[in-house]
Scaffold this active site. Structure first.
Site, PDB file in Angstrom:
ATOM      1  N   LYS A   1       0.843  -1.198   0.000  1.00 32.82           N
ATOM      2  CA  LYS A   1       0.000   0.000   0.000  1.00 32.82           C
ATOM      3  C   LYS A   1       0.879   1.249   0.000  1.00 32.82           C
ATOM      4  CE  LYS A   1      -3.999  -1.812   2.551  1.00 32.82           C
ATOM      5  NZ  LYS A   1      -5.005  -1.532   1.500  1.00 32.82           N
TER       6      LYS A   1
ATOM      7  N   ARG B   1     -10.448 -11.423   1.694  1.00 33.86           N
ATOM      8  CA  ARG B   1     -11.257 -12.501   1.107  1.00 33.86           C
ATOM      9  C   ARG B   1     -10.506 -13.828   1.139  1.00 33.86           C
ATOM     10  NH1 ARG B   1     -11.607  -9.068  -4.379  1.00 33.86           N
ATOM     11  NH2 ARG B   1     -11.269  -7.399  -2.837  1.00 33.86           N
TER      12      ARG B   1
HETATM   13  N1  BES Z   1      -8.248  -3.721   4.313  1.00 30.79           N
HETATM   14  C1  BES Z   1      -8.361  -3.302   2.968  1.00 30.79           C
HETATM   15  C2  BES Z   1      -9.662  -2.540   2.712  1.00 30.79           C
HETATM   16  C3  BES Z   1      -9.708  -1.129   3.228  1.00 30.79           C
HETATM   17  C4  BES Z   1      -9.049  -0.126   2.555  1.00 30.79           C
HETATM   18  C5  BES Z   1     -10.455  -0.834   4.328  1.00 30.79           C
HETATM   19  C6  BES Z   1      -9.122   1.176   3.032  1.00 30.79           C
HETATM   20  C7  BES Z   1     -10.537   0.457   4.777  1.00 30.79           C
HETATM   21  C8  BES Z   1      -9.856   1.469   4.131  1.00 30.79           C
HETATM   22  C9  BES Z   1      -8.349  -4.504   2.040  1.00 30.79           C
HETATM   23  O1  BES Z   1      -7.571  -5.553   2.445  1.00 30.79           O
HETATM   24  C10 BES Z   1      -7.786  -4.014   0.746  1.00 30.79           C
HETATM   25  O2  BES Z   1      -6.651  -3.647   0.731  1.00 30.79           O
HETATM   26  N2  BES Z   1      -8.594  -4.026  -0.297  1.00 30.79           N
HETATM   27  C11 BES Z   1      -8.174  -3.558  -1.562  1.00 30.79           C
HETATM   28  C12 BES Z   1      -8.732  -4.481  -2.594  1.00 30.79           C
HETATM   29  C13 BES Z   1      -8.163  -4.276  -3.965  1.00 30.79           C
HETATM   30  C14 BES Z   1      -6.709  -4.674  -3.987  1.00 30.79           C
HETATM   31  C15 BES Z   1      -8.951  -5.103  -4.941  1.00 30.79           C
HETATM   32  C16 BES Z   1      -8.722  -2.144  -1.732  1.00 30.79           C
HETATM   33  O3  BES Z   1      -9.813  -1.848  -1.267  1.00 30.79           O
HETATM   34  O4  BES Z   1      -8.002  -1.335  -2.312  1.00 30.79           O
HETATM   35 MN    MN Z   2      -5.542  -5.355   1.825  1.00 30.32          MN
END
Ligand code: BES
Ligand code: MN
Ligand code: ZN
Length: 504
Positions: free
Chosen positions: A280, A354
């Site tokens: 990230k 997931r």
């Molecule tokens: N934990 C995150 C989702 C999230 C992001 C929650 C920001 C709250 C605030 C999850 O694991 C994630 O990183 N999801 C990705 C999915 C994508 C790679 C398809 C996302 O939401 O960017």
């Molecule tokens: Mn994630």
């Protein structure tokens, strides 16, 4: 903060109530409500209203001291808004004003003589819960790791709800539920706010064990070896880059009849989500300590229902690990085999929630559940869709699932912990096609929260299931950064409703 109920029988005059502060309602038309009128022996309250010192606007307050003929040391006038419509919005505003006012008083205790059963479209229990949650929230501190603690809450420490004889038992039950809920939410907030170097998978497992010990719940924590034996290849692929051992927590509150199928809650427990190799960006990455809020909401809900001795069989399941990059981490393009046998192409290691949930959702088949609800901070896309107001609710579209969705939506509405229904449909499943495995773990930009739910859906076909995406509702960012305790109110209310419907 301590709460109690007290009945005010017909013989006890309002003027005789002994308390540090007696709180009564005032309306915008400057009319006294019944309790205030009974207190207004010598016209001091009418005079205060006439003077314009208080408007009656919802949440406005005025402190009167030493009223002649009144046993209470102080009388607090609390504005409730227009008389003909005590809306839930106005009551909530009044509650906020009340909590602010009580925090400034020099006395220890207060008694509330408010029209708690008069809120439009709501009941006594709703009003009591509102006051308890607002009061407890006002004294909540996240200073466990500060060497100099935040200032201790000032003002009133004990609040009594004065009720009629007819309302007494309803009020008592509602208060017990509200306090248990506040306790559960506090646990959920504490866990969420605790950083990843403290709140590890082992810490969550120990929290579950402690809950089980304190409340006589069943608990089991599966270790890596057992997870390997269960062939949870998807869950385990997420933990590859981490030095912290993964844990798989199973909590059991068996308060129902032994033949009744249990309700299962599954909570995402990523104690820190760096994104893994699909790292990230740095900005606000600290907030990914909240990626275990699904797990925390399951633990908080168990805290609540265990305290209430809920007569229902409920099983909580928490897959928990860190998502870290390292030489041993899962790489984009890696293919893993889930417990269900379905193979998954990990196109993005940041779509890890997931991957841990799908194995948990397969694991819970063994409980032959009446219903399964998973709770997860699953997608940023859910925040884009619904903002921070509503949790995303996803189910299939058939009679059984429509019913489950309606129950969850209603439980959310009645606690102000609202959810909004989103689709799960076959057309979206196509976005999850993989050239090299049965399914890909991402579905591209469009409808990101829907394709995440569709991914989970493939692992839930043996039971009735709902998915709650709490990415937008589990915590607040910015100056008020902190966990909210959501969706513990929604979950608790839904479980309470289940008990009520079993009785019918
Ligand atoms: N934990 C995150 C989702 C999230 C992001 C929650 C920001 C709250 C605030 C999850 O694991 C994630 O990183 N999801 C990705 C999915 C994508 C790679 C398809 C996302 O939401 O960017
Ligand atoms: Mn994630
Ligand atoms: Zn995550």
């Amino acid at each position: 903060m301590n709460f109690s109920t007290k009945t005010l029988d017909a013989k006890t005059a309002v003027t005789a109530v002994k308390t540090g502060a007696l709180v009564v309602g005032i309306h915008e038309n400057r009319k006294l409500d019944r309790a205030a009128a009974a207190l207004d022996k010598l016209g001091a309250i009418s005079a205060a209203l006439k003077s314009g010192d208080i408007t009656g606007k919802a949440g406005s307050t005025l402190l009167l001291r030493g009223l002649t003929g009144v046993a209470a040391e102080r009388v607090v006038l609390l504005g409730l808004g227009p008389q003909d419509e005590l809306s839930d919005k106005n009551f909530a505003a009044a509650t906020a004003g009340l909590v602010r006012a009580l925090a400034t008083l020099g006395c220890d205790d207060a008694a509330l003589l408010l029209p708690l059963d008069q809120v439009k479209g709501r009941d006594l229990g709703w009003a009591i819960r509102n006051v308890v949650l607002a009061g407890r929230d006002s004294v909540y501190r996240a200073d466990a790791l500060k060497s100099k603690k935040d200032p201790a809450p000032a003002g009133v420490k004990k609040i009594a709800f004065l009720t009629s004889v007819a309302d007494a038992s309803t009020a008592k039950t509602a208060l017990a539920e509200a306090v248990a809920l506040a306790n559960g939410m506090a646990l959920t907030k504490d866990l969420g706010n605790l950083p990843g170097n403290f709140c590890t998978p082992s810490y969550l497992a120990n929290t579950a064990k402690k809950l089980a010990k304190d409340f006589k719940l069943g608990v089991e924590v599966l270790e890596r070896k057992q997870l390997e034996a269960l062939k949870m290849g998807s869950f385990l692929s997420v933990t590859n880059g981490s030095d912290e051992p993964p844990k798989f927590i199973v909590l059991k509150h068996l308060g129902g009849r032994s033949k009744d199928a249990p309700v299962v809650l599954v909570g995402k427990g990523i104690t820190f989500d760096t994104g893994g190799i699909s790292l990230k960006p740095g900005l606000n990455m600290d907030e990914m300590k909240y990626d275990m809020c699904g797990a925390a909401s399951v633990l908080g809900t168990f805290r609540t229902i265990a305290e209430l001795g809920l007569k229902l069989n409920v099983i909580g399941v928490i897959p928990t690990c860190e998502n870290m990059p390292s030489g041993s981490a899962t790489k984009p393009g890696d293919v893993v085999t889930s417990m269900s046998g379905q193979t998954i192409e990990v196109l993005n290691t940041d779509a890890e929630g997931r991957l841990i949930l799908c194995d948990a959702l397969t694991y819970v088949e063994r409980f032959k559940p009446a219903a399964v609800v998973d709770i997860a901070t699953l997608t940023g896309a859910c925040i884009v869709a619904l903002g921070h107001h509503n949790t995303g609710l996803f189910t299939r579209e058939d009679a059984a699932h429509d019913q489950l969705a309606d129950q969850l939506l209603a439980a959310g509405r009645s606690t102000g912990d609202t959810a909004w229904r989103m689709p799960i449909q076959d057309i979206y499943q196509e976005q999850l096609k993989s050239n090299f495995a049965d399914i890909a773990n991402i579905g591209g930009q469009p409808a990101g929260s829907v394709t995440a739910a569709c991914f989970l859906e493939r692992f839930t076909r043996k039971y009735t299931w709902a998915h709650l995406d709490i990415a937008g509702t589990a915590w607040k960012s910015g100056a008020a950064k902190g966990a909210t305790g959501r969706p513990v109110p929604l979950l608790t209310n839904w479980l309470l409703d289940q008990v009520a419907s079993l009785k019918e």
